[in-house]
Design a protein around this motif. Sequence first.
Motif, PDB file in Angstrom:
ATOM      1  N   LEU A 141       0.893  -1.314   0.219  1.00 51.46           N
ATOM      2  CA  LEU A 141      -0.495   0.088  -0.128  1.00 51.46           C
ATOM      3  C   LEU A 141       0.549   1.175  -0.075  1.00 51.46           C
ATOM      4  CD1 LEU A 141      -2.733  -1.074   2.717  1.00 51.46           C
ATOM      5  CD2 LEU A 141      -2.831  -1.243   0.147  1.00 51.46           C
ATOM      6  N   SER A 142       0.336   2.304  -0.366  1.00 54.38           N
ATOM      7  CA  SER A 142       0.956   3.306  -0.373  1.00 54.38           C
ATOM      8  C   SER A 142       1.165   3.809   1.370  1.00 54.38           C
ATOM      9  CB  SER A 142       0.278   4.745  -1.574  1.00 54.38           C
ATOM     10  OG  SER A 142      -1.078   5.349  -0.843  1.00 54.38           O
ATOM     11  N   LYS A 143       1.585   5.573   0.873  1.00 49.94           N
ATOM     12  CA  LYS A 143       1.972   5.728   2.549  1.00 49.94           C
ATOM     13  C   LYS A 143       0.930   6.193   3.225  1.00 49.94           C
ATOM     14  CE  LYS A 143       7.197   6.430   2.529  1.00 49.94           C
ATOM     15  NZ  LYS A 143       7.949   7.969   2.947  1.00 49.94           N
ATOM     16  N   ARG A 148      -4.171   5.436   7.115  1.00 51.72           N
ATOM     17  CA  ARG A 148      -4.955   4.784   7.134  1.00 51.72           C
ATOM     18  C   ARG A 148      -5.302   3.362   7.946  1.00 51.72           C
ATOM     19  NH1 ARG A 148      -7.416   6.654   1.559  1.00 51.72           N
ATOM     20  NH2 ARG A 148      -8.725   5.661   2.107  1.00 51.72           N
ATOM     21  N   VAL A 149      -5.095   2.449   7.564  1.00 54.85           N
ATOM     22  CA  VAL A 149      -4.669   1.413   8.402  1.00 54.85           C
ATOM     23  C   VAL A 149      -4.373   1.423  10.322  1.00 54.85           C
ATOM     24  CG1 VAL A 149      -3.671  -0.729   8.056  1.00 54.85           C
ATOM     25  CG2 VAL A 149      -4.314   0.048   6.476  1.00 54.85           C
ATOM     26  N   SER A 150      -3.050   2.226   9.931  1.00 59.18           N
ATOM     27  CA  SER A 150      -3.033   2.302  11.359  1.00 59.18           C
ATOM     28  C   SER A 150      -3.548   3.368  11.798  1.00 59.18           C
ATOM     29  CB  SER A 150      -1.758   3.770  11.442  1.00 59.18           C
ATOM     30  OG  SER A 150      -0.530   3.135  10.892  1.00 59.18           O
ATOM     31  N   LEU A 151      -4.687   4.423  11.428  1.00 64.51           N
ATOM     32  CA  LEU A 151      -5.783   4.411  12.051  1.00 64.51           C
ATOM     33  C   LEU A 151      -6.926   3.872  12.819  1.00 64.51           C
ATOM     34  CD1 LEU A 151      -6.321   8.329  10.440  1.00 64.51           C
ATOM     35  CD2 LEU A 151      -5.652   7.932  12.283  1.00 64.51           C
ATOM     36  N   ALA A 152      -6.855   3.280  11.024  1.00 65.97           N
ATOM     37  CA  ALA A 152      -8.277   2.120  11.604  1.00 65.97           C
ATOM     38  C   ALA A 152      -8.389   1.178  12.626  1.00 65.97           C
ATOM     39  CB  ALA A 152      -8.622   1.300  10.162  1.00 65.97           C
ATOM     40  N   GLN A 153      -6.687   0.948  13.153  1.00 62.93           N
ATOM     41  CA  GLN A 153      -6.549  -0.473  13.952  1.00 62.93           C
ATOM     42  C   GLN A 153      -7.055   0.484  15.462  1.00 62.93           C
ATOM     43  OE1 GLN A 153      -4.486  -0.113  16.806  1.00 62.93           O
ATOM     44  NE2 GLN A 153      -2.897   2.179  15.671  1.00 62.93           N
ATOM     45  N   ALA A 154      -6.748   2.027  15.527  1.00 60.07           N
ATOM     46  CA  ALA A 154      -7.218   3.069  16.753  1.00 60.07           C
ATOM     47  C   ALA A 154      -8.381   2.718  16.873  1.00 60.07           C
ATOM     48  CB  ALA A 154      -6.017   3.860  16.833  1.00 60.07           C
ATOM     49  N   ASP A 172       2.877  12.528   1.472  1.00 60.36           N
ATOM     50  CA  ASP A 172       2.914  14.071  -0.432  1.00 60.36           C
ATOM     51  C   ASP A 172       1.360  14.659   0.211  1.00 60.36           C
ATOM     52  OD1 ASP A 172       0.945  12.429  -1.432  1.00 60.36           O
ATOM     53  OD2 ASP A 172       1.959  11.246  -2.450  1.00 60.36           O
ATOM     54  N   PRO A 173       1.359  15.462  -0.170  1.00 60.15           N
ATOM     55  CA  PRO A 173       0.120  16.637  -0.148  1.00 60.15           C
ATOM     56  C   PRO A 173      -1.337  15.823  -0.163  1.00 60.15           C
ATOM     57  CG  PRO A 173       1.493  17.730  -1.833  1.00 60.15           C
ATOM     58  CD  PRO A 173       2.578  16.601  -2.134  1.00 60.15           C
ATOM     59  N   LEU A 174      -1.745  15.133  -1.272  1.00 56.87           N
ATOM     60  CA  LEU A 174      -3.162  14.433  -1.450  1.00 56.87           C
ATOM     61  C   LEU A 174      -2.531  13.269  -0.629  1.00 56.87           C
ATOM     62  CD1 LEU A 174      -2.601  13.862  -5.593  1.00 56.87           C
ATOM     63  CD2 LEU A 174      -4.551  15.301  -3.975  1.00 56.87           C
ATOM     64  N   GLN A 175      -1.935  12.888  -0.455  1.00 58.94           N
ATOM     65  CA  GLN A 175      -2.418  12.098   0.585  1.00 58.94           C
ATOM     66  C   GLN A 175      -2.576  12.776   2.015  1.00 58.94           C
ATOM     67  OE1 GLN A 175       1.087   9.769   0.923  1.00 58.94           O
ATOM     68  NE2 GLN A 175       1.138   8.356  -0.598  1.00 58.94           N
ATOM     69  N   ARG A 176      -1.887  13.711   2.198  1.00 63.53           N
ATOM     70  CA  ARG A 176      -2.196  14.355   3.648  1.00 63.53           C
ATOM     71  C   ARG A 176      -3.449  15.004   3.849  1.00 63.53           C
ATOM     72  NH1 ARG A 176       1.114  18.257   3.075  1.00 63.53           N
ATOM     73  NH2 ARG A 176       3.191  16.996   3.315  1.00 63.53           N
ATOM     74  N   GLN A 177      -3.576  15.352   2.605  1.00 61.03           N
ATOM     75  CA  GLN A 177      -5.928  16.070   2.311  1.00 61.03           C
ATOM     76  C   GLN A 177      -6.120  15.091   2.892  1.00 61.03           C
ATOM     77  OE1 GLN A 177      -6.583  17.008  -1.276  1.00 61.03           O
ATOM     78  NE2 GLN A 177      -7.819  18.500  -0.087  1.00 61.03           N
ATOM     79  N   GLU A 178      -6.105  13.891   1.935  1.00 63.05           N
ATOM     80  CA  GLU A 178      -6.869  12.755   2.467  1.00 63.05           C
ATOM     81  C   GLU A 178      -6.650  12.010   4.457  1.00 63.05           C
ATOM     82  OE1 GLU A 178      -5.529   9.208   0.305  1.00 63.05           O
ATOM     83  OE2 GLU A 178      -6.573  10.057  -1.976  1.00 63.05           O
TER      84      GLU A 178
END
Length: 243
Positions: A141-143, A148-154, A172-178
Amino acid sequence: MSAAAELPELSARGLSRRFGAHAALDGIDLEVPRGSTFALLGANGAGKTTFLRIAAGLLLPSAGEVRIAGISAVEEPARVQRRIGYVMETSRLYPELRVRGLLRFLAAARGMPRGEREAAVERALERFGLGAVARRPIGNLSKGFQQRVSLAQAFLHDPPLVIVDEPTGGLDPLQRQEVQERLRALRGERTLLLSTHDLGEARALADRVAVLSAGRLVALGPADELLGHGDPLALFRAAGGGA
């Protein structure tokens, strides 16, 4: 309203932590109101991660205390950890596992009842938009998706307090925004405690901010008042570097 419900979600009193001669935290006093999104701001090495690790019951303070909903993180770390979800700055995921498999494994490791695990995993996948990658190995997966997986486990055990250390570091900027959009959607739903050195991120996400510098609290208040005018970078210059 019960007396317990009136307690802040997190309170720190005289919190200090030393590593040898170095003071990573020095007499921190602050409260995180329930239902707020609270950001710890500071340059790299200001003491943010040390504060979060003590709050999560993973590190002992040298002096002072942290309480989560009135529960001592030192005296009852297991109770505290049941009440929080924690996302570390550096994701500690198993790259060879698939996303759904990892969440199932972590739900079991948390001691969640067998009959509740699958529903919790599905809720976490849906909340963080992971359904399309649920069968993919995490290492592929992308970073942005890994975060998002890290957030999901929490969120698996539906904790009242979620602690996120540098939520968009290395993205990156798009990932940060998501990722920021996912966090913004949670505002008011539960208490979020974030650490960041990004002023724009703190403005976008937080209701209140605390600024740490060299392990000391140098500013505390509503985000719009502290960061909305003047020169917010001056807060970072209030003292020298920390750890």
